[in-house]
Design an enzyme around this catalytic site. Sequence first.
Site, mmCIF file in Angstrom:
data_model
loop_
_atom_site.group_PDB
_atom_site.id
_atom_site.type_symbol
_atom_site.label_atom_id
_atom_site.label_comp_id
_atom_site.label_asym_id
_atom_site.label_seq_id
_atom_site.Cartn_x
_atom_site.Cartn_y
_atom_site.Cartn_z
ATOM 1 N N GLY A 100 6.433 -3.834 3.002
ATOM 2 C CA GLY A 100 5.870 -4.369 1.765
ATOM 3 C C GLY A 100 4.902 -3.366 1.155
ATOM 4 O O GLY A 100 4.955 -2.167 1.440
ATOM 5 N N SER A 101 4.001 -3.866 0.344
ATOM 6 C CA SER A 101 3.081 -2.997 -0.380
ATOM 7 C C SER A 101 2.016 -2.427 0.548
ATOM 8 O O SER A 101 1.692 -3.008 1.594
ATOM 9 C CB SER A 101 2.411 -3.771 -1.518
ATOM 10 N N CYS A 151 11.283 1.359 -2.521
ATOM 11 C CA CYS A 151 10.112 2.157 -2.168
ATOM 12 C C CYS A 151 10.423 3.640 -2.026
ATOM 13 O O CYS A 151 9.536 4.476 -2.173
ATOM 14 C CB CYS A 151 9.490 1.629 -0.878
ATOM 15 N N TRP A 207 11.167 -8.669 -1.013
ATOM 16 C CA TRP A 207 12.262 -9.258 -1.766
ATOM 17 C C TRP A 207 13.253 -8.248 -2.310
ATOM 18 O O TRP A 207 14.295 -8.627 -2.824
ATOM 19 C CB TRP A 207 11.712 -10.072 -2.952
ATOM 20 N N ASN A 208 12.991 -6.945 -2.217
ATOM 21 C CA ASN A 208 13.839 -5.995 -2.946
ATOM 22 C C ASN A 208 15.163 -5.695 -2.242
ATOM 23 O O ASN A 208 16.219 -5.658 -2.866
ATOM 24 C CB ASN A 208 13.071 -4.707 -3.242
ATOM 25 N N LYS A 224 9.690 -14.046 8.738
ATOM 26 C CA LYS A 224 9.209 -14.655 7.494
ATOM 27 C C LYS A 224 9.718 -13.843 6.314
ATOM 28 O O LYS A 224 9.201 -12.770 6.008
ATOM 29 C CB LYS A 224 7.679 -14.714 7.453
ATOM 30 N N GLU A 270 2.540 3.113 -7.437
ATOM 31 C CA GLU A 270 3.900 2.608 -7.300
ATOM 32 C C GLU A 270 4.141 1.507 -8.334
ATOM 33 O O GLU A 270 3.530 0.434 -8.264
ATOM 34 C CB GLU A 270 4.129 2.070 -5.884
ATOM 35 N N GLU A 282 6.140 -0.305 7.086
ATOM 36 C CA GLU A 282 6.872 0.510 6.113
ATOM 37 C C GLU A 282 6.380 0.063 4.748
ATOM 38 O O GLU A 282 6.674 -1.038 4.296
ATOM 39 C CB GLU A 282 8.383 0.323 6.271
ATOM 40 N N LEU A 283 5.604 0.952 4.095
ATOM 41 C CA LEU A 283 4.832 0.533 2.929
ATOM 42 C C LEU A 283 5.330 1.220 1.662
ATOM 43 O O LEU A 283 6.499 1.525 1.533
ATOM 44 C CB LEU A 283 3.342 0.817 3.193
#
Length: 501
Positions: free
Chosen positions: A248-249, A303, A170-171, A194, A400, A270-271
């Site tokens: 995401g995370s 991130c 969402w960022n 998604k 994080e 990509e975390l």
Amino acid sequence: MSTTPSGPRSTASPHEERLLIDGELRSAAGSGTFEVLNPADGTVLGKVADAGREDMLDAIAAARRAFEETDWAVDRQFRKRALTQLLDALVEEKDELREELIAEVGTPRMLTFGAQLEEPLKLLQWHIDHIDRFEWVRRLDDTVNRFTNEPGERWVVKEPIGVVTAITPWNFPFRLLLGKLAGALATGNTVVAKPAPETPWNATRIGRLIAERTDIPAGVVNVVPTSNLDAAELLLTDPRVDMVSFTGSTVTGQRVLELAAPTFKRTMLELGGKSASIILDDADLTQAIPQALGALAHSGQGCALPTRLLVHRKVYDRVVAGLTQAFRQVSWGDPQDQGTLAGPIISARQRDRVADYIRIGREEGARLAVGGGVPDRAGFWVEPTLFVDVDNDSTIAQEEIFGPVLTVTPFDTDEEAIRLANASRYGLAGYVASASTERALRIARAVRAGSLMINGGSFSGGDAPFGGYKASGIGREGGREGFEIHTETKTIGSALSLPLS
């Protein structure tokens, strides 16, 4: 396959509420919806269709069918033309998209002129142009068959993987979704996208524009926002999906790997990040201190932001004093204001998570220099927060936070700075400030991270691969590396002369 775009939008809503599945803009099969909130004041902005299991299966089937039965995978010039139509349509609705992003994401307006909106459009253009530049076929040296002694040709051919699922957070939702679509579609794959349930409208807008303004065949792109975890996980387990592109995370990334492993899906992850910014004793502090405020951009919800500051002890007190003043004066608040750097936190849940980290920082002995409060006001807010004298092994220096929190830790030597920077499970980005080219480059090369920035230099661009070391991910997005990751490699040996191009 149509030959002309199908015309203007047909829905009266300013926000697209429908799914896109197999070329059709439709409600969810179960008629479910979920609300979209404004993080700046907590009010309900509207709703969006909530895809369920049946919708996900339909979207996967449509993507598989489009890959196998249309010309999308093999006609590169057609792809180039259709993606240009999408880019043109996005540019035409750029002003509406800008306001939509500010509303649903809470992003400060200033960021929409960079990473939230304008830069992603350039990224799409780079991928369109790269279709003609990419080496789809290359010829190896001819060889001789060891059994027949006949001469033969050898070729390496790049082909699309198949069905790619694109899962975005969402960022920076538009930037991340458009980047995934650009890489997957330019290389001939089909996609099930998604978006995060907190920020679905930028994705459904893309879906509407694809359906109504481009010649992209039905099923090539499917957009399925959902609040249903079980339905979403079908995208990771269904054998008809060939690749998962996830941002995401790190915790969720581990779950992605677990669910995708039995069907051997390619994964691009990509975390998380806890990027170290190193200020050496010879740095220009009039530049380095303002650059450290980058940790507050979008309220720290990025991130690769420089959220862990390492400062040489010779200039430590000056940097802390300068940061303390800057944090007290930083522009934060209404994301609609052009001067705002830090807006709201995306949700009440995330706000409470950030507040909990601030509490932990205090308990573990870091000195709170500025902020730390959670304002009693509508919406989801946390004050810009500065912790100094932070132990690099502490929770707030290692985990994080994803909020407007900067930690500051002193060091004595370049070697110690490198050690502290690398003493992290993450390795997404890093920053160095120094007047010495030799020192800055030595540190940049020694830090184990996917992207490094020296004295405010920027790595970003459609031609730049982005991704991380260690727990910050697998693979790269963007650039030649990110383009190629969406392809399979086939080697052909032939006694016939092949007309490959």
